[in-house]
Write a protein that holds these residues in place. Structure first.
Motif, mmCIF file in Angstrom:
data_model
loop_
_atom_site.group_PDB
_atom_site.id
_atom_site.type_symbol
_atom_site.label_atom_id
_atom_site.label_comp_id
_atom_site.label_asym_id
_atom_site.label_seq_id
_atom_site.Cartn_x
_atom_site.Cartn_y
_atom_site.Cartn_z
ATOM 1 N N ILE A 68 0.996 -1.197 0.067
ATOM 2 C CA ILE A 68 -0.216 -0.104 -0.547
ATOM 3 C C ILE A 68 0.495 1.096 0.111
ATOM 4 N N PRO A 69 0.616 1.711 -1.291
ATOM 5 C CA PRO A 69 2.217 3.271 -0.903
ATOM 6 C C PRO A 69 1.661 4.096 -0.248
ATOM 7 N N GLY A 70 2.861 4.420 0.485
ATOM 8 C CA GLY A 70 2.911 5.667 1.780
ATOM 9 C C GLY A 70 2.380 4.907 3.129
ATOM 10 N N SER A 71 1.926 3.315 2.978
ATOM 11 C CA SER A 71 1.083 2.860 4.369
ATOM 12 C C SER A 71 2.183 3.530 5.528
ATOM 13 N N ALA A 72 1.419 3.320 7.101
ATOM 14 C CA ALA A 72 2.458 3.378 7.999
ATOM 15 C C ALA A 72 2.059 1.988 8.345
ATOM 16 N N LEU A 73 2.664 1.107 9.365
ATOM 17 C CA LEU A 73 2.645 0.045 10.104
ATOM 18 C C LEU A 73 3.219 0.296 11.201
ATOM 19 N N VAL A 74 2.298 0.603 12.473
ATOM 20 C CA VAL A 74 2.103 0.570 13.190
ATOM 21 C C VAL A 74 2.105 -0.439 14.567
ATOM 22 N N GLU A 75 3.500 -1.038 15.633
ATOM 23 C CA GLU A 75 3.147 -2.273 16.324
ATOM 24 C C GLU A 75 2.619 -1.627 17.676
ATOM 25 N N LEU A 76 1.520 -2.952 18.125
ATOM 26 C CA LEU A 76 1.092 -2.543 19.269
ATOM 27 C C LEU A 76 1.633 -3.776 20.209
ATOM 28 N N GLN A 77 1.962 -3.733 21.949
ATOM 29 C CA GLN A 77 2.751 -4.913 22.177
ATOM 30 C C GLN A 77 1.169 -5.847 22.996
ATOM 31 N N ALA A 78 0.682 -6.724 22.661
ATOM 32 C CA ALA A 78 -0.369 -7.575 22.121
ATOM 33 C C ALA A 78 -0.814 -9.003 21.891
ATOM 34 N N ASP A 79 -1.295 -10.147 22.156
ATOM 35 C CA ASP A 79 -1.244 -10.692 22.034
ATOM 36 C C ASP A 79 -2.218 -11.097 21.374
ATOM 37 N N SER A 80 -3.032 -10.558 20.686
ATOM 38 C CA SER A 80 -4.389 -10.585 19.631
ATOM 39 C C SER A 80 -4.222 -10.236 18.636
ATOM 40 N N TYR A 81 -5.279 -10.507 17.766
ATOM 41 C CA TYR A 81 -6.027 -11.034 16.805
ATOM 42 C C TYR A 81 -7.087 -9.093 16.526
ATOM 43 N N HIS A 82 -7.801 -9.839 17.578
ATOM 44 C CA HIS A 82 -9.307 -8.418 17.011
ATOM 45 C C HIS A 82 -8.712 -7.443 18.545
ATOM 46 N N ILE A 83 -7.672 -6.826 18.582
ATOM 47 C CA ILE A 83 -6.803 -5.266 18.573
ATOM 48 C C ILE A 83 -7.872 -4.220 19.148
ATOM 49 N N ALA A 84 -8.785 -4.318 18.488
ATOM 50 C CA ALA A 84 -9.720 -2.995 18.311
ATOM 51 C C ALA A 84 -10.342 -3.970 19.139
ATOM 52 N N ALA A 85 -10.618 -4.459 19.648
ATOM 53 C CA ALA A 85 -11.667 -5.511 21.553
ATOM 54 C C ALA A 85 -11.280 -5.618 22.210
ATOM 55 N N THR A 86 -9.787 -5.936 22.346
ATOM 56 C CA THR A 86 -9.108 -5.911 23.378
ATOM 57 C C THR A 86 -7.773 -4.613 24.162
ATOM 58 N N HIS A 87 -7.549 -3.525 22.827
ATOM 59 C CA HIS A 87 -7.020 -2.388 23.423
ATOM 60 C C HIS A 87 -7.580 -1.270 22.719
ATOM 61 N N PRO A 88 -9.185 -1.343 23.340
ATOM 62 C CA PRO A 88 -9.066 -0.293 22.623
ATOM 63 C C PRO A 88 -8.746 0.875 22.654
ATOM 64 N N ASP A 89 -8.623 1.627 23.801
ATOM 65 C CA ASP A 89 -8.574 3.031 24.219
ATOM 66 C C ASP A 89 -6.592 2.980 23.394
ATOM 67 N N ALA A 90 -6.098 2.347 23.591
ATOM 68 C CA ALA A 90 -4.816 2.090 23.049
ATOM 69 C C ALA A 90 -4.545 2.258 21.310
ATOM 70 N N CYS A 91 -6.193 1.789 20.183
ATOM 71 C CA CYS A 91 -6.766 1.395 18.836
ATOM 72 C C CYS A 91 -7.219 3.412 18.747
ATOM 73 N N ALA A 92 -7.930 3.823 19.709
ATOM 74 C CA ALA A 92 -8.060 4.654 19.132
ATOM 75 C C ALA A 92 -6.954 6.148 19.601
ATOM 76 N N ALA A 93 -6.369 5.745 20.267
ATOM 77 C CA ALA A 93 -5.425 6.706 20.747
ATOM 78 C C ALA A 93 -4.834 6.898 19.444
ATOM 79 N N LEU A 94 -4.141 5.578 18.976
ATOM 80 C CA LEU A 94 -3.310 5.341 17.537
ATOM 81 C C LEU A 94 -4.342 6.082 16.045
#
Length: 294
Positions: A258-284
């Motif tokens: 994906i041209p110009g896209s950014a990858l951000v690594e989150l310290q988590a061991d889940s696939y469904h990070i939107a559910a397990t880490h909502p605060d961190a995902c929302a902040a990012l």
């Protein structure tokens, strides 16, 4: 479920039914959504649309709303078949493109530029829109996505259909929850998510299962032109039943297309990070939107 918990759930659902918006996006298809907006009245806030996964609804993003809605107008959508949107028969010829058409029509009714966040099934819909070059799409954030659901999940579809037939959607959710959430949630949170997803309509869930084998890695990732952020969990190897996680290297492989896209690594061991880490995902997500909008 305790009587008090059931009473609270029903009360929340009734309140949402009273405040939800409905848009007819195609003959016989209505899409429901709720708006969270706690921005200052003298500002013109960006609009953020959140698209959920299989077995979910707009409530799946409730944990995102406090952080985002102070700075953005947040639109949480019920995808076709879920929540308060039009139902889907289990044998319906459902497709990601049709679901993307729903969101395209909804966006046209909302008007203006919209930042899109997709998780799981919602990420597939968001990717379809981005590859089309939807002119209203201001940015794309993927928070939990399998780039080839057919390759990753297709082998389990028959098992999952049997699970739903035998034990209902909640039985499927309970069997697959560890492979989805990892070890990030408390037992109470795992139980809440299991029961919440278990309330999803079996017809829509099964129709989505039958769609999964057809979903290969997108061929036009290079065509995406809107600013794109991919949030990925950095997890240790912990194989388990129905483990849906993928390596950072695999995510980086397709994200780099994906041209110009950014990858951000989150310290988590889940696939469904939107559910397990909502605060961190929302902040990012908020930081990304503010950065590309400045």
């Amino acid at each position: 479920m305790l009587a008090s918990e059931e009473h609270a759930r029903v009360g929340a659902l009734r309140a949402r039914r009273a405040t939800a918006h409905h848009v007819t996006v195609a003959p016989g298809v209505d899409i429901a959504y709720v708006v969270d907006d706690y921005t200052d009245g003298w500002t013109t806030p960006p609009v953020v649309m959140l698209l959920h996964g299989i077995g979910e609804s707009a409530e799946a993003f409730a944990g995102w709303a406090p952080r985002l809605a102070r700075h953005c107008r947040v639109v949480r959508v019920d995808l076709r078949g879920y929540g308060l949107s039009s139902p889907v028969d289990e044998h319906a010829a459902l497709s990601i493109e049709a679901m993307a058409d729903d969101i395209d029509a909804l966006a046209a009714r909302l008007g203006g530029a919209i930042h899109v966040v997709g998780a799981k099934l919602g990420a597939q819909v968001a990717l379809a829109l981005a590859q089309r070059g939807a002119p209203w799409m201001a940015s794309l954030t993927l928070a939990g996505v399998l780039i080839s659901p057919g390759g990753a999940l297709g082998k389990w579809v028959d098992d999952w259909l049997r699970l739903v037939d035998r034990s209902g959607v909640e039985g499927w959710a309970r069997a697959t929850m560890p492979g989805r959430m990892g070890s990030a949630l408390t037992p109470q949170a795992m139980e809440w998510w299991t029961r919440y997803m278990g309330e999803a309509p079996a017809g829509a869930v099964k129709a989505c299962f039958r769609m999964l084998p057809r979903l290969a890695e997108p061929s036009r990732l290079e065509a995406i032109r809107c600013p794109t952020q991919v949030i990925v969990a950095v997890q240790p190897e912990r194989p388990g039943a129905y483990d849906q996680r993928q390596s950072v290297a695999e995510v980086r492989r397709w994200q780099s297309r994906i041209p110009g896209s950014a990858l951000v690594e989150l310290q988590a061991d889940s696939y469904h990070i939107a559910a397990t880490h909502p605060d961190a995902c929302a902040a990012l997500t908020l930081s990304f939107i503010e950065r590309i909008s400045s």
